[in-house]
Design a protein around this motif. Sequence first.
Motif, mmCIF file in Angstrom:
data_model
loop_
_atom_site.group_PDB
_atom_site.id
_atom_site.type_symbol
_atom_site.label_atom_id
_atom_site.label_comp_id
_atom_site.label_asym_id
_atom_site.label_seq_id
_atom_site.Cartn_x
_atom_site.Cartn_y
_atom_site.Cartn_z
ATOM 1 N N GLN A 1 0.834 -1.201 0.000
ATOM 2 C CA GLN A 1 0.000 0.000 0.000
ATOM 3 C C GLN A 1 0.873 1.258 0.000
ATOM 4 N N ARG B 1 -5.207 -4.006 0.099
ATOM 5 C CA ARG B 1 -5.111 -4.146 -1.360
ATOM 6 C C ARG B 1 -6.135 -3.219 -2.016
ATOM 7 N N TRP C 1 -9.586 0.837 -0.706
ATOM 8 C CA TRP C 1 -8.692 -0.162 -0.136
ATOM 9 C C TRP C 1 -9.486 -1.124 0.735
ATOM 10 N N ASP D 1 -7.175 -7.478 2.826
ATOM 11 C CA ASP D 1 -7.179 -8.761 2.119
ATOM 12 C C ASP D 1 -6.304 -9.745 2.879
ATOM 13 N N TRP E 1 -1.429 -13.235 -0.424
ATOM 14 C CA TRP E 1 -1.265 -11.774 -0.442
ATOM 15 C C TRP E 1 -0.562 -11.305 0.826
ATOM 16 N N CYS F 1 2.938 -9.153 1.132
ATOM 17 C CA CYS F 1 3.081 -7.914 1.911
ATOM 18 C C CYS F 1 4.243 -8.028 2.896
#
Length: 389
Positions: A4, A41, A49, A52, A57, A61
């Motif tokens: 992000q 996400r 946003w 997630d 995922w 991150c």
Amino acid sequence: MDPQIAHVYGTADWVVTNYSSLIEKIRSAGDALGLHIHAWRWKESLATWVVDLDQAWVNQCVRVGFESFRTSLNQTCAYHRFGDLWTSDATLALVEELGAQIDLTPEPGQRGCRADEFFADYFVDTSEMPRRPYRPSKSDFRNPDELHGRKLWIMPMSTGSTDWLPEVFRNGNGSGDSARGTIGTARARLRSTFDSMRGRYEGFLDRSDGEFIAGWAYDNSRPDAAVEVEIYDDQFLLATTPAGIFRPDLLAKGKGNGKCCFNVGVPSCLKDGRAHSIRAKVKGTSFYLNNSPRELKCRAADSPTKYATLNLSFDSWGLCRIIDRILSNSEANYLTLVVRSDVADRPDQSSNMEQTLEYLLAHPSITELAFETPAEGLHMLLLLEASSD
């Protein structure tokens, strides 16, 4: 440092690049740096946003965060805290593999996580987990396993119930309001009116419901000093609290520095379905806040007791009660405090932080406390445990 941040600012290590001098001051002072990763996400179909928690995922991150930390700071990240009240065994396995020594994610007593509706099933119940540092089991991070667990340590955040015991119960038969009973309601209100006419005090009882008793009080003779407010259920004293939380509307109305609000959580003993007459007045005077009394009527089922993490931006009065309970427990040797880096830009949260820190620094136990990094604190706790065996 996560995808992000990279999406919004161009690179995941944006904070290190743009605040390099501040980062260096932190490191030079001997303070520790760590990662606080979020699995947010961008969802194009909703143009927003979302949290997630798909493990693939989450892993991406985490890898982005640890790699960005390593390359920008030239060191391995030793401390990790995942966001949104969530973690998993797979996530802990990965952060351990990437070099983390201490994880500070869990908040004992909290139930659930701040995931979006798409991941509502990713519920995490940490209500019964340990409240002291431990090596977690590889199969369930909420359980300690000193023999076969992970090398990584979990250092839980300090939390506590938001419930509290009113002074009327702590002091036996309790403290009464001398402005009522012996003097009488009518006379007390007359004296309150005189105080008001003199123009020294102002205030308003804004709220009394299943969550909070809140309002503001102001002393014109000391415009930047926090007024002490006594809160009563009819004639019985419930609590005394400083009115020192910032409110922009009060600043705009010329009430000193705007730090004259109070906010007290409603204790469970008042959540009995009966009507309670809530009043508030300036301590040591007969000045009642306008709109006193207010009726409070709720049931426990309408507003169940919550647990709060010691986040310095949260309601100071409630946090100070939790700090008292933790420090009075002979087995609780440490406090882990949380605060967001943007608290300085939020005057209401900043005033909460100031009040809580002032309370902590003036606490009778302050001479027994030391401010440590997670590794230093863990080392000290292990030494204390070894000496007590």
